[in-house]
Design a protein around this motif. Sequence first.
Motif: not given
Length: 363
Positions: A1-11
Amino acid sequence: MHIKYNLKPASERRTEQFKPETNVGFGRLRTDHMFLMDYRDGQWADPRIVPYGPFEIAPGAMSLHYGQSIFEGAKAFMHEDGEIYTFRLDQNAKRLNRSAEIVCIPELPEDVVEEGIKALIDVERLWFPMQEGACLYIRPFVFATEDRLSVSPSQEYTFCVMLSPSGAYYSNGFDSAIRLLITERFHRAVTGGTGASKAAGNYAASLRAGKAAAEYGAAQVLYLDSTNTQIEEVGAMNHFHVLKDGTIIIPKFTDTILKSITSQSILDLGEQLGCEVRQETVMLDKFIADIESGEIIEAGGLGTAAVVSPVGSYIFEDHRVVTVGNGDVGEHTRRIYQVLTDIQKGKRQGPEGWIKRVERVAP
Ligand code: PLP
Ligand code: COI
């Protein structure tokens, strides 16, 4: 299964304020993200890493009413090469499914569970704490989300993994031995029940016993079987004792004892520990008599969070205290702790497959 990323911006990540060298305690801190996967229409789907935050859950969600919820506890360690490594994570994924089976939660894909955890750790590697004994504590859990009030298995679930930069579970750490209460009043599990699983309800059921333990100045209860004749385990760890010839004894895994990955590791390591390690049915009367005669010289608890926790004494409800050896941390307990933690930290070679590097793949 492909993992999706919805990440916070570094700041927006909180690692800016996180001081890895401070004493982080156990389980208090959260990292910036969590891993999620849902079960709907008969399958697990949509594995994803998203910002850590509250769930939206229906008031009628079945886990809230009937406790259909399970969890795991695992750890990742930083080695001298600055990379992060998981410890026996495949065993946690397996046991998650064993727990799932016991409370009728659909089987999870173990490869996705493992990969999801490693992907999350990769995203959160700046959260690794630096204090002695530090780790990233991994808390995977599953809970029923279907909004329905009949007592039956839910048709919908959420699987979540959160991480907590952590140190020792018991605040005194390894260096002072704890006391356990032996009581006939409370039991953790019965044959045919959920004791061999990490079902959330087992831990709710242990709180009353924990309160009683505190009233006796004990850290926890050492649970007996329902006939009050055998020693089983502690609320958050298995139990072990050491005979005067150095043999380590762990109570036999039954359906009223959680099959601890730490205990299994000590059993697997026998040779590296330089002594015999075996499992037995441990009868309470003999156990106490053997402590008093000096046949048993050390005792302790084994668990992911607890690691190896020395037990210095037991207290009964009539306030009788039985001290093991001189009540301090013994040399065998120290050796078990040292060998296990050296393997976890990559300072000693462990058996094949125990340690796996978290690859750098995050976007
Ligand atoms: N027994 C119970 C009831 C536990 O909650 C735990 C903790 O996970 C253990 C034993 C130790 O198991 P492990 O070594 O797999 O963490
Ligand atoms: C662990 O050792 O990881 C556990 O799950 C025990 C927990 C109840 C703190």
